[in-house]
Design an enzyme around this catalytic site. Structure first.
Site, PDB file in Angstrom:
ATOM      1  N   ASN A 195       0.850  -1.188   0.000  1.00 39.12           N
ATOM      2  CA  ASN A 195       0.000   0.000   0.000  1.00 39.12           C
ATOM      3  C   ASN A 195       0.888   1.241   0.000  1.00 39.12           C
ATOM      4  O   ASN A 195       2.116   1.131  -0.028  1.00 39.12           O
ATOM      5  CB  ASN A 195      -0.949  -0.017   1.203  1.00 39.12           C
ATOM      6  CG  ASN A 195      -0.215  -0.096   2.516  1.00 39.12           C
ATOM      7  OD1 ASN A 195       0.513   0.810   2.898  1.00 39.12           O
ATOM      8  ND2 ASN A 195      -0.399  -1.212   3.224  1.00 39.12           N
TER       9      ASN A 195
ATOM     10  N   ASP B 156      -4.183  -6.734   4.664  1.00 36.53           N
ATOM     11  CA  ASP B 156      -5.196  -7.646   5.202  1.00 36.53           C
ATOM     12  C   ASP B 156      -5.006  -9.074   4.716  1.00 36.53           C
ATOM     13  O   ASP B 156      -5.457 -10.017   5.369  1.00 36.53           O
ATOM     14  CB  ASP B 156      -6.594  -7.169   4.805  1.00 36.53           C
ATOM     15  CG  ASP B 156      -6.953  -5.848   5.476  1.00 36.53           C
ATOM     16  OD1 ASP B 156      -6.693  -5.724   6.685  1.00 36.53           O
ATOM     17  OD2 ASP B 156      -7.465  -4.956   4.782  1.00 36.53           O
TER      18      ASP B 156
ATOM     19  N   PRO C  73      -2.710 -12.139   9.984  1.00 39.41           N
ATOM     20  CA  PRO C  73      -3.068 -11.958  11.390  1.00 39.41           C
ATOM     21  C   PRO C  73      -3.462 -10.509  11.659  1.00 39.41           C
ATOM     22  O   PRO C  73      -2.952  -9.588  11.019  1.00 39.41           O
ATOM     23  CB  PRO C  73      -1.792 -12.340  12.134  1.00 39.41           C
ATOM     24  CG  PRO C  73      -0.693 -12.154  11.147  1.00 39.41           C
ATOM     25  CD  PRO C  73      -1.289 -12.505   9.821  1.00 39.41           C
ATOM     26  N   ASP C  74      -4.378 -10.305  12.575  1.00 39.00           N
ATOM     27  CA  ASP C  74      -4.840  -8.973  12.957  1.00 39.00           C
ATOM     28  C   ASP C  74      -4.003  -8.514  14.145  1.00 39.00           C
ATOM     29  O   ASP C  74      -4.236  -8.916  15.284  1.00 39.00           O
ATOM     30  CB  ASP C  74      -6.324  -9.020  13.320  1.00 39.00           C
ATOM     31  CG  ASP C  74      -6.936  -7.633  13.447  1.00 39.00           C
ATOM     32  OD1 ASP C  74      -6.240  -6.746  13.987  1.00 39.00           O
ATOM     33  OD2 ASP C  74      -8.082  -7.449  13.027  1.00 39.00           O
ATOM     34  N   ILE C  75      -3.010  -7.684  13.890  1.00 30.36           N
ATOM     35  CA  ILE C  75      -2.057  -7.292  14.927  1.00 30.36           C
ATOM     36  C   ILE C  75      -2.731  -6.472  16.014  1.00 30.36           C
ATOM     37  O   ILE C  75      -2.537  -6.721  17.216  1.00 30.36           O
ATOM     38  CB  ILE C  75      -0.880  -6.524  14.298  1.00 30.36           C
ATOM     39  CG1 ILE C  75      -0.104  -7.445  13.345  1.00 30.36           C
ATOM     40  CG2 ILE C  75       0.050  -5.975  15.382  1.00 30.36           C
ATOM     41  CD1 ILE C  75       0.970  -6.750  12.553  1.00 30.36           C
TER      42      ILE C  75
ATOM     43  N   PHE D 234      -4.999   2.972  14.422  1.00 26.81           N
ATOM     44  CA  PHE D 234      -5.239   3.993  13.401  1.00 26.81           C
ATOM     45  C   PHE D 234      -6.206   3.430  12.370  1.00 26.81           C
ATOM     46  O   PHE D 234      -6.156   2.236  12.055  1.00 26.81           O
ATOM     47  CB  PHE D 234      -3.930   4.411  12.723  1.00 26.81           C
ATOM     48  CG  PHE D 234      -3.248   5.572  13.395  1.00 26.81           C
ATOM     49  CD1 PHE D 234      -3.094   6.786  12.746  1.00 26.81           C
ATOM     50  CD2 PHE D 234      -2.782   5.459  14.688  1.00 26.81           C
ATOM     51  CE1 PHE D 234      -2.480   7.859  13.364  1.00 26.81           C
ATOM     52  CE2 PHE D 234      -2.162   6.523  15.334  1.00 26.81           C
ATOM     53  CZ  PHE D 234      -2.009   7.730  14.660  1.00 26.81           C
TER      54      PHE D 234
ATOM     55  N   LYS E  42     -14.460  -0.019  14.069  1.00 25.21           N
ATOM     56  CA  LYS E  42     -13.175  -0.690  14.158  1.00 25.21           C
ATOM     57  C   LYS E  42     -12.678  -0.728  15.603  1.00 25.21           C
ATOM     58  O   LYS E  42     -12.169  -1.754  16.075  1.00 25.21           O
ATOM     59  CB  LYS E  42     -12.142   0.011  13.272  1.00 25.21           C
ATOM     60  CG  LYS E  42     -10.762  -0.628  13.304  1.00 25.21           C
ATOM     61  CD  LYS E  42      -9.814   0.068  12.317  1.00 25.21           C
ATOM     62  CE  LYS E  42      -8.441  -0.578  12.343  1.00 25.21           C
ATOM     63  NZ  LYS E  42      -7.504   0.015  11.357  1.00 25.21           N
TER      64      LYS E  42
ATOM     65  N   LYS F 145     -11.959  -4.302  17.287  1.00 21.73           N
ATOM     66  CA  LYS F 145     -10.586  -4.690  17.609  1.00 21.73           C
ATOM     67  C   LYS F 145     -10.357  -4.796  19.110  1.00 21.73           C
ATOM     68  O   LYS F 145      -9.460  -5.528  19.549  1.00 21.73           O
ATOM     69  CB  LYS F 145      -9.600  -3.662  17.031  1.00 21.73           C
ATOM     70  CG  LYS F 145      -9.740  -3.418  15.541  1.00 21.73           C
ATOM     71  CD  LYS F 145      -9.171  -4.550  14.718  1.00 21.73           C
ATOM     72  CE  LYS F 145      -9.163  -4.173  13.238  1.00 21.73           C
ATOM     73  NZ  LYS F 145      -8.577  -5.221  12.388  1.00 21.73           N
TER      74      LYS F 145
END
Length: 407
Positions: free
Chosen positions: A211, A279, A306-308, A326, A340, A344
């Site tokens: 990105n 993602d 993985p979702d850090i 963020f 979010k 999260k």
């Protein structure tokens, strides 16, 4: 502590070829108007002489624990508490081990054991010595006791091996010392983790998914946290930015690498997740995927990363006391960011609009909204450095009041 209005540093010079760099450090500290007194270890004296140190510092050099003259004039207890900051440079593996176990067999270790002054350590050693489990355990022990670290850096060393263990550059050590002497250090003694930049997810040996994140906002936040006195670990994806001075920077490529590095940085008091983590990833091809005239484009099977942020936010003994995420959005910014934060499990979300035309992604300015359990607070468009310092000021204010961790 210290002498009048003149700030002072007690420099403990350990052994190792990097000891010669302390001469330049002393000169630079004197240029900043600092008084520098030196404890020279026996090993350090094999690389630099007391005469050269005394010539640059204008002060006596101390080395003998049992010198009756030194004891009658100052004493090792007084010496250990007579400066505003104790700096160990270079800190060898042996010296770190003796610090961690509380040994006091010479003047240097006795001073370090007796001091109630903040301590800053600049390690320098062979890469295998630095990465050895014993050294890493000693470093973790010292960090837990509030000892601050600058470096080591990665690079070619005098032993002709390359990797982490090289003494930090003089500019970085100087910056860390000046921060350590700053009277306004509201986060002194706190440990912070910052993620920054993009991640690159390989498709084949030459292509990857990525990105447009530059990492500028995350780096600015890491520097602001360090300036406020925090012991900072910056976990950075691929960027063109140099490693900030005065903190431990870990370079990673993929989301999985980043999560591993974050786990190794725990426990900490503050986690600020600015990284634009991909993602998805794919199972990369071992060879470059070739384009042929009669072949259809290859099908890429996307697999979840993985979702850090969610992983760090999970309740438990290693959960940071304050976790900030963020949310870079292009539409319905506040709605998506609020959802979010709830999904999260983090404490705060910093939302910003990165739509084309805003100039936020990759630019020097940012316009954010801070979202917490109490609501939203919109900030005006600011330079990313100003955003960083404003956020760190909010963090410091928050941490002044005890907050229970989620059960």
């Amino acid at each position: 502590m210290g002498d009048g209005a003149t700030r002072s540093v007690l420099l403990v010079v350990g052994g190792g070829i990097a000891a010669y760099k302390t001469l330049e450090l002393i000169r630079r500290l004197r240029e900043h108007g600092l008084r520098v007194r030196t404890v020279l270890t026996d090993a350090g004296a094999r690389f630099v002489t007391p005469m050269s140190i005394q010539a640059l510092s204008g002060e006596r050099v101390f080395s003998d624990l049992f010198s009756l003259t030194d004891e009658s004039e100052m004493g090792h207890i007084a010496l250990s508490r007579s400066s505003n900051l104790v700096v160990v440079c270079p800190a060898t593996a042996d010296l770190l081990a003796r610090m961690a176990t509380g040994l006091a067999g010479d003047l240097a270790t006795t001073v370090l054991l007796a001091t109630d002054t903040p301590v800053l350590v600049a390690p320098a050693m062979n890469v295998r010595m630095w990465t050895h489990a014993a050294t890493q355990a000693n470093v973790a022990t010292l960090r837990a006791r509030g000892v601050a670290f600058v470096g080591p850096e990665s690079g070619l060393m005098a032993c002709n091996e390359s990797g982490p263990g090289r003494l930090a550059e003089t500019d970085a050590i100087l910056a860390a010392i000046l921060r350590g002497l700053s009277p306004d250090r509201p986060l002194a003694g706190r440990r912070a983790l910052v993620t920054a930049g993009p991640t690159h997810e390989p498709i084949d040996p030459v292509r990857y998914i990525a990105n447009r994140s530059s990492g500028m906002q995350g780096y600015a936040i890491a520097e602001a946290l360090a300036a406020a006195g925090a012991d900072v670990t910056l976990v950075s994806g691929p960027t063109t930015l140099p490693d900030p001075a005065g903190m431990h920077t870990v370079r990673v490529e993929t989301a999985r690498d980043m999560l591993d590095a974050c786990r190794h940085a725990l426990p900490c008091d503050i986690a600020v997740c600015t990284a634009a983590v991909a993602d998805w990833h794919v199972a990369p091809a071992t060879q470059k995927i070739k384009k042929t005239a009669d072949a259809a484009p290859p099908a890429l099977q996307l697999l979840p990363n993985p979702d850090i942020l969610a992983t760090l936010s999970q309740p438990g003994p290693t959960r940071p006391g304050l976790i900030i995420g963020f949310a870079a959005e292009t539409e319905h910014v506040l709605a998506h960011a609020t959802t979010k934060r709830e999904r999260k499990g983090c404490d705060w979300i910093v939302a910003n609009d990165v739509s084309p035309g805003t100039g936020i992604m990759g630019g020097t300015e940012n316009e954010v909204t801070l979202i917490d359990a109490a609501g939203c607070e919109h900030w005006p468009r600011l330079d990313k450095t100003q955003v960083a310092h404003r956020l760190v000021a909010r963090i410091a204010t928050f941490l002044q009041t005890p907050h229970p961790k989620p059960e």
